[in-house]
Design a protein around this motif. Sequence first.
Motif, mmCIF file in Angstrom:
data_model
loop_
_atom_site.group_PDB
_atom_site.id
_atom_site.type_symbol
_atom_site.label_atom_id
_atom_site.label_comp_id
_atom_site.label_asym_id
_atom_site.label_seq_id
_atom_site.Cartn_x
_atom_site.Cartn_y
_atom_site.Cartn_z
ATOM 1 N N LEU A 101 39.385 49.755 39.634
ATOM 2 C CA LEU A 101 39.962 49.053 40.643
ATOM 3 C C LEU A 101 38.979 48.550 41.499
ATOM 4 N N ARG A 102 37.954 49.039 41.675
ATOM 5 C CA ARG A 102 36.669 48.308 42.225
ATOM 6 C C ARG A 102 36.192 47.131 41.806
ATOM 7 N N TRP A 103 36.113 47.035 40.303
ATOM 8 C CA TRP A 103 35.936 45.936 39.643
ATOM 9 C C TRP A 103 36.931 44.708 40.001
ATOM 10 N N VAL A 104 38.084 45.154 39.700
ATOM 11 C CA VAL A 104 39.186 44.146 40.213
ATOM 12 C C VAL A 104 38.850 43.628 41.486
ATOM 13 N N ALA A 105 38.894 44.667 42.620
ATOM 14 C CA ALA A 105 38.451 44.299 43.949
ATOM 15 C C ALA A 105 37.382 43.177 44.156
ATOM 16 N N LEU A 106 36.363 43.333 43.327
ATOM 17 C CA LEU A 106 35.228 42.647 43.541
ATOM 18 C C LEU A 106 35.723 41.248 43.029
ATOM 19 N N GLY A 107 36.250 41.257 42.024
ATOM 20 C CA GLY A 107 36.753 39.806 41.437
ATOM 21 C C GLY A 107 37.715 39.040 42.434
ATOM 22 N N CYS A 108 38.300 39.954 43.133
ATOM 23 C CA CYS A 108 39.536 39.276 44.171
ATOM 24 C C CYS A 108 38.753 39.054 45.316
ATOM 25 N N ALA A 116 48.776 40.516 32.159
ATOM 26 C CA ALA A 116 47.270 40.999 31.610
ATOM 27 C C ALA A 116 47.283 42.531 32.313
ATOM 28 N N ASP A 117 46.639 43.205 31.886
ATOM 29 C CA ASP A 117 46.272 44.544 32.271
ATOM 30 C C ASP A 117 45.953 44.764 33.714
ATOM 31 N N THR A 118 45.221 43.878 34.137
ATOM 32 C CA THR A 118 44.451 43.837 35.549
ATOM 33 C C THR A 118 45.650 43.173 36.448
ATOM 34 N N ALA A 119 46.470 42.691 36.143
ATOM 35 C CA ALA A 119 47.214 41.748 36.993
ATOM 36 C C ALA A 119 47.809 42.552 38.186
ATOM 37 N N HIS A 120 48.482 43.754 37.803
ATOM 38 C CA HIS A 120 49.085 44.666 38.815
ATOM 39 C C HIS A 120 47.912 45.079 39.981
ATOM 40 N N ALA A 121 46.921 45.308 39.322
ATOM 41 C CA ALA A 121 45.583 45.726 40.323
ATOM 42 C C ALA A 121 45.372 44.475 41.182
ATOM 43 N N GLU A 122 45.198 43.281 40.615
ATOM 44 C CA GLU A 122 44.755 42.304 41.318
ATOM 45 C C GLU A 122 45.627 42.108 42.436
ATOM 46 N N VAL A 123 47.229 41.971 42.234
ATOM 47 C CA VAL A 123 48.059 42.004 43.157
ATOM 48 C C VAL A 123 48.023 43.160 44.251
ATOM 49 N N LEU A 124 47.656 44.366 43.665
ATOM 50 C CA LEU A 124 47.572 45.283 44.646
ATOM 51 C C LEU A 124 46.391 45.152 45.739
ATOM 52 N N TYR A 172 34.603 49.659 48.069
ATOM 53 C CA TYR A 172 33.079 49.611 47.854
ATOM 54 C C TYR A 172 32.811 49.054 46.394
ATOM 55 N N ARG A 173 31.676 48.664 46.244
ATOM 56 C CA ARG A 173 31.046 48.094 44.730
ATOM 57 C C ARG A 173 31.353 49.294 43.616
ATOM 58 N N PRO A 174 31.542 48.889 42.550
ATOM 59 C CA PRO A 174 31.652 49.721 41.268
ATOM 60 C C PRO A 174 30.538 50.508 41.024
ATOM 61 N N GLY A 175 30.483 51.991 41.036
ATOM 62 C CA GLY A 175 29.506 52.710 40.748
ATOM 63 C C GLY A 175 28.905 53.319 42.064
#
Length: 145
Positions: free
Chosen positions: A35-42, A64-72, A87-90
Motif C-alpha cells: 500500500l505504501r508503494w502505491v501511495a508513493l506512486g500517487c 489492474a491489481d493496484t487500481a483499488h489501492a490507488e483509488v483508496l 510513510y515510505r515503504p520499509g
Amino acid sequence: MVPLRIVRDDLGWEDAACPPMAEPGPALRGFLDRLRWVALGCRAAARVDLFEACAVLSSDRHVADTAHAEVLVKGMSQAIGKPAVFYRPGVAEISFDEAWILRIVVAMDGGDDASLLFLLRSRVHPAACRNLGFLLRNARDRLAV
C-alpha cells in the motif's frame, strides 16, 4: 441521527488517546508495504472523487491489481477530511492513518463487523463509509501477500 464522535472537534486525531498497535505480522506488514508503494506512486497524482471512482471500479472486472489501492490512496483525503499520512515503504514506524487501515483489515479478516463499523464511522463521513469499505476490502484482497 448524528453519529457519535469519540474525540472533541477541537482535538486532532493525533491528540486522541489510542492504544499503540502491536507489531503487525508478516502478512499485514506485506500489505502495508504494498500500500505504501502505491501511495508513493500517487503522491503527485491528481486526487479523485471517491464516489465516481467507486462507481467506475465496481463495474470493471478487468482492473489492474493496484487500481483499488490507488483509488483508496487518492480518495482517502476526501473520506477522512484531511490529507492521509503514508510513510515510505520499509519504514518501521506506522502512521496513525496506516494503523487505522491495518486495524480495519484485521477486523475484516476476523469477521468483526462491529469493530469494522466503529473504525469506519469514527473517522469517515457516513456517506463515504460504504465506498471506503469497498475500496479497503478490495485493496486487501488484491494486495494480500
